[in-house]
Design an enzyme around this catalytic site. Structure first.
Site, mmCIF file in Angstrom:
data_model
loop_
_atom_site.group_PDB
_atom_site.id
_atom_site.type_symbol
_atom_site.label_atom_id
_atom_site.label_comp_id
_atom_site.label_asym_id
_atom_site.label_seq_id
_atom_site.Cartn_x
_atom_site.Cartn_y
_atom_site.Cartn_z
ATOM 1 N N GLY A 128 6.128 5.298 4.082
ATOM 2 C CA GLY A 128 7.391 5.356 5.071
ATOM 3 C C GLY A 128 6.327 5.804 6.228
ATOM 4 N N GLY B 284 1.019 -0.931 0.606
ATOM 5 C CA GLY B 284 0.136 -0.198 -0.147
ATOM 6 C C GLY B 284 0.622 1.437 0.224
ATOM 7 N N GLU C 6 10.853 -1.222 2.699
ATOM 8 C CA GLU C 6 10.288 -1.051 2.225
ATOM 9 C C GLU C 6 10.877 -0.361 0.408
ATOM 10 O OE1 GLU C 6 6.911 1.969 3.419
ATOM 11 O OE2 GLU C 6 6.255 -0.779 4.987
#
Length: 226
Positions: A95, A82, A103
């Site tokens: 973040g 997402g 990520e």
């Protein structure tokens, strides 16, 4: 089935046998992890996964998915996650959790990165709804913060969930949540990256290939070819 479940299930169409799949973090990513586990079991697929956080790793383990450590791979086939904000040009803000580095590593190393979300994630401009997270080293962090304060409208050192200490990332760093006035997101990204002490930031440029967006039960896709 809610919108988050819809996009999670739509992302399954990109999963093929013998893939290494990156697992994202967050409520929408959790739906994908659960759906992936069901697909692997029902179709008897050979899939390995790499996790962007301890939370997603544990969820994958509980679902019985074959997990491999991120330090064992040089690239992955597919990453599904997402985002906090998504523009029509596929610039992302991520973040708000504590695993920004993993990520971005998974996004950059994937052959295909699919971002999933509902219409609330769509923005005209990054930073419209949320501050931009900036992970900084604890070494002389006050100096780094001071420099960023001069560049930004607001720059706040993130507290932990309990509010009794600073938030610490999985790499032992601190996080600043900053708001900026800017005209060019690429220039802003470069400017933040060049500040001494900045480890990484939450602006994801030219990393996502496809966004799958749900709006009250209807799905649309945004691609880099639009």
């Amino acid at each position: 089935m809610n919108d988050k479940e819809l996009v999670a299930n739509a992302a399954l169409d990109y999963v093929k046998d013998k893939m290494i799949v990156g697992l994202g973090t967050g409520t929408t990513a959790n739906y994908f992890i659960d759906a992936l586990a069901k697909k692997i079991k029902s179709e008897k697929l050979t899939i390995s996964v790499v996790a962007s956080s301890t939370v997603s790793q544990e969820r994958g383990n509980q679902a019985g998915i074959n997990y491999i450590s991120i330090d064992q791979v040089e690239s992955i086939d597919l990453y599904v996650d997402g985002a906090d904000e998504i523009t029509e040009g596929l610039v992302l803000l991520k973040g708000r959790g504590y695993d920004l580095i993993k990520e971005k590593l998974l996004a950059a190393s994937s052959k295909k990165f699919i971002v999933i979300g509902d219409k609330s994630k769509i923005v005209a401009k990054i930073g419209e709804k949320f501050s931009i997270p900036i992970e900084i080293t604890p070494i002389a962090w006050k100096i780094t913060k001071k420099i960023l304060e001069k560049m930004s409208e607001e720059c706040i050192l993130r507290q932990n969930t309990a509010g009794d200490a600073y938030a610490i990332t999985s790499y032992g760093n601190l996080v600043l949540d900053c708001r900026f006035k800017y005209d060019d997101i690429h220039e802003l990204s470069k400017m933040i990256s060049e500040v001494p002490g900045v480890f990484e930031h939450g602006i994801f440029l030219s990393l996502s290939d496809i966004a799958i967006i749900a709006d009250n039960g209807k799905i649309r896709t945004i691609t880099t070819n639009c």
